[in-house]
Design a protein around this motif. Structure first.
Motif: not given
Length: 390
Positions: A33-38, A167-177
């Motif tokens: 999974v790819l997590i990105d704030a934008f 792969a799963q891309l989760v966009a517009h999702t800032p990681v907090q912790h």
């Protein structure tokens, strides 16, 4: 309601290095999974601005040459595999006084690795490319096999490859912790979702220090300006003019020929303003130096390109304390790998760093020597541990 997902590898920050790592992992059937704030490519990161240089005779240190040669190979393979236009062989000429340490290291790197590098006098530079006007005491180091990477296309290509292979891309999702003490694996918390992963790769660029505060990463985000200027096509189009950089004492510039009528692009590799990355916006012109510094470079070295401003943009450098990259395992938890501090010269390595990070996640070590990037060089005590297998 909080959702939970469990992955083999979670990548925090799907920009240059992260997206490439995701593509390499997904191709090996690793649940990623790819997590990105934008939503990459975007205007907030270090890949923004359309183009980047790729040089092989490396003035930042000959220890980078093996990596950049592998990067070049991987960029060309990516272009063939995806059909995106990624690399253009315009050649790159380095300009400056003969005693420039950067140019001397460029020459030394070329000699050590038997790279093609043509040496030119100031007069020869001006004669071959009339768009330049450099002093007689300058020399030129011309690499005919180097050129331009289309940075945002490269992100798009790796994005397509990663998603195509699962792969799963989760966009517009800032990681907090990031929680290293959860029983179900490394726990990644965002506003609306929680992820668990066996391994985590943090490639969050200017946000890396905020996500890994315990490491006290020696990095500083810097706001940088680039601009495109109206310039005569017969002098500055890519068919007639190379990409370039200037290393002249306290003045350091880089630039690109005009591509598809966009104008000559120029940036300054030194200077810039320290910034909180959360405050970065596209506000070219907010500082007089945004355009003023760039026009100074044009006036000094490319006076015929000192035309009307066509457009200006800003991007982020994330400088490490010594301008070399930082790539390592978390000293307290080898399930976490981080890569940051690419210091304004890292994009060209995005392909090979994606490969390296995938190897670190899967095998605990890279097939390429990255020991110079260890966090421990700053006295931070990184243990470079080998993570357990899946």
């Amino acid at each position: 309601m909080t959702k939970k997902a469990i992955y083999d590898v979670a990548i925090i920050g799907a920009g240059t290095m992260g997206m490439a790592a995701g593509a390499f992992l997904a191709q090996q059937n690793v649940k990623t999974v790819l997590i990105d704030a934008f939503d990459p490519p975007h205007i907030h990161g270090s890949h923004h601005g359309d183009t980047r240089l790729i040089r092989h005779a490396y003035g930042e240190g000959r220890q980078y040459v093996t990596l950049v040669k592998r990067a070049q190979q991987l960029w060309e393979e990516l272009e063939q595999q995806t059909g995106f236009n990624i690399f253009e062989k315009t050649g790159v000429v380095g300009l400056g006084p003969q005693d420039s340490p950067f140019l001397q290291e460029t020459i030394a790197a070329a000699h050590k690795y038997n790279l093609p590098l043509e040496m030119l006098t100031g007069k020869e530079i001006n004669e071959r490319w009339p768009g330049f006007s450099v002093p007689d005491h300058f020399i030129g180091c011309f690499e005919s096999e180097s050129g331009i990477l289309y940075s945002e296309n490269a992100i798009r290509a790796y994005k397509k490859m990663a998603i195509t292979h699962g792969a799963q891309l989760v966009a517009h999702t800032p990681v907090q912790h990031i929680d290293l003490h959860d029983e179900q694996g490394v726990k990644i918390t965002t506003e609306h979702m929680t992820f668990h992963a066996k391994k985590v790769i943090v490639t969050a660029g200017a946000w890396a220090a905020n996500l890994l505060p315990d490491l006290k990463l020696p990095i500083q985000p810097i706001r940088k300006a680039v601009a495109w200027f109206e310039a005569p096509s017969k002098l500055y189009d890519a068919v007639n003019f190379p990409a370039f950089f200037v290393e002249d004492q306290d003045k350091k510039f880089y630039g690109f020929p005009s591509l598809n009528g966009a104008g000559l692009k120029i940036g300054r590799s030194d200077g810039g303003q320290p910034i909180d990355p959360n405050l970065q916006t596209q506000n070219f012109g907010a500082h007089e130096s945004d355009e003023g510094d760039l026009r100074q470079g044009l006036e000094l070295y490319l006076p015929r390109a000192n035309g009307k401003l066509k457009q200006g943009k800003t991007c982020l450098y994330t400088l490490s304390a010594d301008n070399d990259f930082i790539v390592d395992f978390h000293p307290e938890d080898p399930r976490v790998i981080f890569a940051c501090g690419f210091s304004g010269h890292g994009f060209k390595f995005g392909s090979v760093m994606g490969e390296v990070l995938s190897q670190l996640a899967l095998a605990g070590e890279s097939q390429l020597d990255i020991s110079i990037f260890a966090l421990s060089r700053f006295g931070s005590g990184s243990k470079t541990l080998r993570p357990s297998e899946f």
